[in-house]
Design an enzyme around this catalytic site. Structure first.
Site, PDB file in Angstrom:
ATOM      1  N   GLU A  10      39.638  44.143  45.380  1.00 10.93           N
ATOM      2  CA  GLU A  10      40.255  44.180  44.476  1.00 10.93           C
ATOM      3  C   GLU A  10      41.828  44.283  44.837  1.00 10.93           C
ATOM      4  O   GLU A  10      42.605  45.207  44.525  1.00 10.93           O
ATOM      5  CB  GLU A  10      39.916  45.255  43.237  1.00 10.93           C
ATOM      6  CG  GLU A  10      40.761  44.760  41.634  1.00 10.93           C
ATOM      7  CD  GLU A  10      39.926  45.668  41.091  1.00 10.93           C
ATOM      8  OE1 GLU A  10      39.766  47.213  41.615  1.00 10.93           O
ATOM      9  OE2 GLU A  10      40.129  46.492  39.890  1.00 10.93           O
ATOM     10  N   LYS A  22      38.092  40.397  44.125  1.00 11.41           N
ATOM     11  CA  LYS A  22      38.021  40.595  41.740  1.00 11.41           C
ATOM     12  C   LYS A  22      39.745  40.593  41.655  1.00 11.41           C
ATOM     13  O   LYS A  22      40.240  41.826  41.923  1.00 11.41           O
ATOM     14  CB  LYS A  22      37.203  41.777  42.198  1.00 11.41           C
ATOM     15  CG  LYS A  22      37.966  42.863  40.872  1.00 11.41           C
ATOM     16  CD  LYS A  22      36.983  43.819  40.049  1.00 11.41           C
ATOM     17  CE  LYS A  22      37.363  44.434  39.106  1.00 11.41           C
ATOM     18  NZ  LYS A  22      36.405  45.746  38.338  1.00 11.41           N
ATOM     19  N   SER A  34      40.072  42.357  34.076  1.00 12.05           N
ATOM     20  CA  SER A  34      40.483  42.444  32.590  1.00 12.05           C
ATOM     21  C   SER A  34      41.887  42.491  31.837  1.00 12.05           C
ATOM     22  O   SER A  34      42.610  42.708  31.455  1.00 12.05           O
ATOM     23  CB  SER A  34      40.136  42.915  31.656  1.00 12.05           C
ATOM     24  OG  SER A  34      39.254  44.210  31.458  1.00 12.05           O
TER      25      SER A  34
HETATM   26  P1  13P Z   1      39.929  46.476  33.882  1.00 17.06           P
HETATM   27  O1  13P Z   1      38.779  45.082  32.863  1.00 17.06           O
HETATM   28  O2  13P Z   1      39.661  47.690  32.526  1.00 17.06           O
HETATM   29  O3  13P Z   1      40.392  45.981  34.481  1.00 17.06           O
HETATM   30  O4  13P Z   1      38.368  47.291  34.653  1.00 17.06           O
HETATM   31  C1  13P Z   1      38.498  46.766  36.228  1.00 17.06           C
HETATM   32  C2  13P Z   1      38.301  47.669  37.010  1.00 17.06           C
HETATM   33  O5  13P Z   1      37.761  47.382  37.994  1.00 17.06           O
HETATM   34  C3  13P Z   1      40.168  47.891  37.220  1.00 17.06           C
HETATM   35  O6  13P Z   1      39.762  48.526  38.433  1.00 17.06           O
END
Ligand code: 13P
Length: 345
Positions: free
Chosen positions: A177, A219, A261
């Site tokens: 991510e 991600k 998100s």
């Molecule tokens: P959000 O969808 O609230 O951005 O969170 C995703 C997430 O896993 C943050 O590390």
């Protein structure tokens, strides 16, 4: 490395019509969200909240995997069932956040580097024994005056690749991510450039470390105008610029893309994901879905507010957002779905 197991898990996470629910907020983040709604910031309230989510009837209709937090996988439901067992019984793949947070990057004011590599091999062995199938690591990239720097992008790309390699060694699918934050007054073009540079560096580092892309999930952030930017891009522009950036920078072998998100309003996040899948159906090398936390949880959290009598209403709201995003995964979401928040009997 058990490549077959990794690929099988990654493909199951990308199941048709489904996405992931991130419920891996660290204690600090979870407490901040509780505090804003007047919910007591205790381990017991966090347990009750995570139990509420994992007990939501039929959430597995649209959710392929839950991203859990270390505290949660050691907690039990009211009846003594381990919370982790609730996820498994629902047929939802359990995964876990394994980074230990974004810390200030030395000599680079305003930038962060994510930590957590020390001892990770041993933690992954324990998680694998517990039945956790994938693991997430979040890197944070900030856009601002003169940033992001190469120092930040390379340090985070390197750490992501080292963590991903350790995961695959342990038979766990890495969910990498790299989040370019939407905070700031930058344009969508600036977000696009920062996102492309981040992804380019990340995939270079994954290659250097020998990470199997077919057993890896990405991600990322969507490519968006900064929150304080006067010129906000349309849903169509977001879909086009996001997919253009990913086509340039994400190898076709990657098992799937699941967006975070990042603080977008729930319905807008669904509409943007939907537009990508509607417009590019059959034309992308990877499935494109969601791994939202706030854009799925926020309406439910606001209904629950820590009160047991609101559990059913909160679960209904969770199911509704999962259903809307499941439709967006197929390019079949419409604003009309928002009027029809029914759960199956
Ligand atoms: P959000 O969808 O609230 O951005 O969170 C995703 C997430 O896993 C943050 O590390």
């Amino acid at each position: 490395m058990n490549t077959i197991e990794l690929i099988t898990t990654a493909q199951a996470m990308m199941a048709e019509g489904k996405g992931l629910l991130a419920m891996d907020e660290s204690t600090g983040t979870c407490n901040r969200r509780f505090a804003s709604l007047g919910i007591p910031q205790t381990e017991e309230m966090r347990r009750q909240y995570r139990q509420l989510i994992l007990n939501t009837p039929n959430l597995g209709d649209y959710i392929s995997g839950y991203i859990l937090y270390d505290e949660t996988v050691r907690q039990k439901a009211d009846d003594g069932t381990p919370l982790l067992e609730l996820a498994k019984r629902a047929g939802v793949i359990p995964g876990i956040k394994v980074d230990t947070g974004a810390k200030d990057l030395a000599l680079h004011p305003g930038e962060k580097v994510t930590e957590g590599l020390d001892g990770l091999r041993e933690r992954l062995v324990e998680y694998s024994q517990m039945g956790l199938k994938f693991a997430k690591w979040r890197a944070v990239i900030t856009i601002g005056n003169g940033i992001p720097t190469r120092a930040c992008i390379e340090a985070n790309g390197h750490a992501l690749a080292r963590y991903a390699a350790l995961c695959q060694e342990a038979g766990i699918v890495p969910m990498v991510e790299p989040e370019v934050l939407m905070d700031g007054n930058h344009t969508i073009e600036q977000c696009c450039a920062a996102t492309e540079e981040t992804l380019h560096t990340l995939f270079d580092q994954l290659y250097v470390q020998g990470v199997l892309l077919e057993g890896t999930i990405l991600k990322p952030n969507m490519v968006l105008s900064g929150l304080e930017c006067a010129q906000q891009a349309s849903v169509e522009e977001v879909a086009e610029m996001t997919i253009d950036a990913f086509r340039r920078e994400v190898p076709a072998a990657v098992a799937g893309i699941v967006f975070l998100s990042g603080g977008q309003p729930s319905e807008l996040a669904s509409a943007r994901l939907n537009e990508m899948n509607r417009r590019y159906a059959g034309k992308l090398p990877w499935p494109v879905s969601f791994s939202f936390s706030r854009a799925i949880q926020q309406p439910a959290l606001e209904l629950w507010r820590g009160d047991a009598k609101n559990v059913a209403a909160a679960q209904k709201a969770l199911y509704h957002r999962a259903r809307c995003n499941g439709a967006a995964r197929r390019g079949e979401y419409t604003a009309d779905m928002e009027k029809d928040a029914e759960v199956p009997a």
